[in-house]
Design a protein around this motif. Structure first.
Motif, short mmCIF file in Angstrom:
data_model
loop_
_atom_site.label_atom_id
_atom_site.label_comp_id
_atom_site.label_asym_id
_atom_site.label_seq_id
_atom_site.Cartn_x
_atom_site.Cartn_y
_atom_site.Cartn_z
N PHE A 183 0.58 10.25 10.49
CA PHE A 183 1.52 10.77 9.50
C PHE A 183 2.58 9.72 9.16
N ALA A 184 3.00 8.94 10.16
CA ALA A 184 3.97 7.88 9.92
C ALA A 184 3.39 6.81 9.01
N GLY A 185 2.09 6.51 9.19
CA GLY A 185 1.46 5.52 8.33
C GLY A 185 1.43 5.96 6.89
N ALA A 186 1.08 7.23 6.65
CA ALA A 186 1.06 7.75 5.28
C ALA A 186 2.46 7.82 4.70
N LEU A 187 3.43 8.21 5.52
CA LEU A 187 4.81 8.31 5.04
C LEU A 187 5.38 6.94 4.72
N CYS A 208 13.22 10.62 9.59
CA CYS A 208 12.09 11.53 9.78
C CYS A 208 11.59 11.40 11.21
N VAL A 209 11.62 12.50 11.95
CA VAL A 209 11.26 12.52 13.36
C VAL A 209 9.87 13.14 13.49
N LEU A 210 8.88 12.33 13.83
CA LEU A 210 7.49 12.78 13.89
C LEU A 210 6.94 12.70 15.31
N THR A 211 7.81 12.71 16.31
CA THR A 211 7.39 12.40 17.68
C THR A 211 6.75 13.57 18.41
N ALA A 251 12.40 16.97 10.94
CA ALA A 251 11.62 16.87 12.18
C ALA A 251 10.32 17.65 12.02
N MET A 252 9.22 17.05 12.45
CA MET A 252 7.90 17.66 12.35
C MET A 252 7.64 18.57 13.54
N GLY A 253 6.84 19.60 13.30
CA GLY A 253 6.45 20.50 14.38
C GLY A 253 6.17 21.90 13.87
N SER A 254 5.50 22.69 14.68
CA SER A 254 5.22 24.07 14.33
C SER A 254 6.51 24.89 14.38
N ARG A 255 6.42 26.15 13.95
CA ARG A 255 7.59 27.01 14.02
C ARG A 255 7.99 27.28 15.47
N ARG A 256 7.01 27.36 16.34
CA ARG A 256 7.32 27.54 17.76
C ARG A 256 8.03 26.30 18.30
N THR A 257 7.52 25.12 17.91
CA THR A 257 8.19 23.87 18.33
C THR A 257 9.61 23.81 17.77
N HIS A 258 9.75 24.26 16.53
CA HIS A 258 11.07 24.25 15.90
C HIS A 258 12.06 25.15 16.66
N ALA A 259 11.60 26.35 17.02
CA ALA A 259 12.47 27.27 17.75
C ALA A 259 12.88 26.70 19.11
N LEU A 275 26.79 24.39 12.32
CA LEU A 275 26.91 23.59 11.10
C LEU A 275 26.05 22.33 11.20
N GLU A 276 26.06 21.67 12.33
CA GLU A 276 25.25 20.47 12.51
C GLU A 276 23.76 20.81 12.44
N LEU A 277 23.36 21.90 13.04
CA LEU A 277 21.95 22.30 13.03
C LEU A 277 21.49 22.69 11.62
N ALA A 278 22.41 23.18 10.80
CA ALA A 278 22.05 23.59 9.44
C ALA A 278 21.58 22.42 8.59
N ALA A 279 21.93 21.19 8.98
CA ALA A 279 21.52 20.01 8.23
C ALA A 279 20.10 19.57 8.56
N LEU A 280 19.47 20.19 9.53
CA LEU A 280 18.13 19.77 9.96
C LEU A 280 17.06 20.42 9.09
N HIS A 281 16.18 19.59 8.53
CA HIS A 281 15.03 20.07 7.77
C HIS A 281 13.85 20.18 8.74
N SER A 282 13.56 21.38 9.16
CA SER A 282 12.50 21.58 10.14
C SER A 282 11.99 23.01 10.05
N PRO A 283 10.67 23.21 10.03
CA PRO A 283 9.64 22.18 9.99
C PRO A 283 9.77 21.31 8.73
N ILE A 284 9.51 20.05 8.87
CA ILE A 284 9.77 19.07 7.83
C ILE A 284 8.87 19.28 6.61
#
Length: 378
Positions: free
Chosen positions: A205-209, A264-267, A290-298, A312-321
């Motif tokens: 995914f990092a290569g394509a991105l 972009c966090v794809l780890t 940050a990439m991941g499933s909804r379970r990973t996100h939670a 407020l800080e968490l609200a800036a996170l786009h996840s799942p990406i």
């Protein structure tokens, strides 16, 4: 203007006379933003485009006239009327164009601009537009840098343009930039270092991105702590490939981070992404995903709360990406991520254009995107 600067200077070195046509105001669904330029040489060669073809012919003739007469000219182009071949914008908008023959004074400024750009320094070209119609004689061009801004309201316009990389107009007296008469509007066109894309996680995914990031004009860094996976051979489109723990890398470049940076966090691994996200979400970057499933996100959100991040800080996170494109391949996923980054930077809604009531290009260039209900079956 950014995409034709080097060719303009090449013309100057070879003694080619030319005129520069620049979009100085827009309204409605204009096809190109303020600051877009097209150059026409005395022998008829053309660099760049102003409208994707709608009014180029008329601007071409205006530029040839400006070269012949040695004066600055201007005109406005809107919806074509009864003549199907009249110069007009079928998209429904209007653009105002200033056409100026380039001489020794202008080229001296452009050479200095190119030198600052090549040195990696943010710089903006400030162009007085004469009277409100853009047809006045104009005055001297000048350059603005973060540590050398013009006095008064125009300096604030330049500061904002240098901050976000977007061309703007402004009036020297601080009044409405669309005003007419002797208020002396200025056009400010920034030349800033490329947008920055930091990709953490040496995956497919990092290569394509990294490929799509390069296509969009970003300076791309791929970083991972695993040297066997983090190689230039695997990421040929990245400008920089770094073997380092992600959070340590981000900390090492903290002074270089700004709102034009996307992270972009794809780890997929808490030991990498939690300390990285804590630092990213407390930095001035414009996008953190940050990439991941909804379970990973939670699970990730819980770990980040335990690390001390506020709501407020968490609200800036786009996840799942990414945006919902229903894709699954690395390339489709990269497109989804890139689309979300562009929408976040430009203020777009991510909604289908057919569901918007705002001008199409207005939404693309930062106008608020208004979503309207589309009746079922329509």
């Amino acid at each position: 203007m950014r995409d034709i600067l080097d060719r303009l200077l090449d013309w100057q070195r070879h003694g080619v006379a030319c005129a520069l046509a620049t979009v100085v105001r827009t309204s409605g669904s204009a096809p190109r933003p303020i600051g877009t330029s097209m150059a026409v040489s005395a022998d008829g060669e053309v660099l760049g485009s102003l409208s994707g073809g709608c009014v180029e012919g008329a601007v071409y003739e205006l530029a040839r006239e400006a070269i012949a007469e040695g004066v600055t000219l201007g005109d406005a182009y809107g919806i074509a009327d009864g003549d199907a071949f009249a110069a007009g914008l079928t998209c429904g908008g209007e653009i105002e164009v200033q056409v100026r023959p380039l001489g020794a004074a202008e080229y001296a400024v452009l050479r200095e601009l190119a030198a600052l750009r090549d040195a990696g320094r943010p710089v903006a070209l400030t162009v007085p537009l004469g009277d409100g119609a853009g047809t006045g004689p104009g005055r001297d061009w000048s350059l603005a840098t973060p540590d050398r801004l013009p006095d008064g309201p125009v300096g604030e316009v330049a500061r904002r343009a240098l901050s976000d990389g977007t061309a703007r107009t402004g009036a020297a007296d601080g009044s409405d930039p669309a005003c007419t008469g002797e208020s002396a509007a200025h056009l400010v066109v920034p030349f800033v270092p490329p947008l920055r894309l930091l990709v953490y996680g040496a995956t497919d995914f990092a290569g394509a991105l990294s490929r799509i990031g390069r296509f969009l004009g970003y300076r791309v860094t791929v970083c991972d702590a695993r040297p066997v996976f983090t190689t230039t051979e695997r990421f040929p489109d990245a400008d920089e490939v770094v073997v380092q723990w992600p959070h340590r890398h981000l900390e090492s470049i903290r002074g270089e981070l700004d709102a034009r940076t996307a992270v972009c966090v794809l780890t997929h691994d808490p030991k990498f992404d939690v300390p990285l996200l804590v630092r990213a979400l407390r930095s001035p970057v414009g996008y953190v995903g940050a990439m991941g499933s909804r379970r990973t996100h939670a699970d990730r959100l819980e770990r980040l709360r335990e690390a001390g991040l506020s709501r407020l800080e968490l609200a800036a996170l786009h996840s799942p990406i990414g945006l919902d494109l229903a894709g699954s391949s690395p390339e489709e996923t990269a497109l989804s991520i890139a689309a979300e980054i562009v929408a976040a930077r430009r203020g777009g809604s991510g909604a289908p254009l057919g569901a918007l009531s705002a001008p199409i290009h207005g939404a693309a260039f930062g106008a608020p995107a208004v979503v309207t209900a589309v009746p079922a079956g329509s």
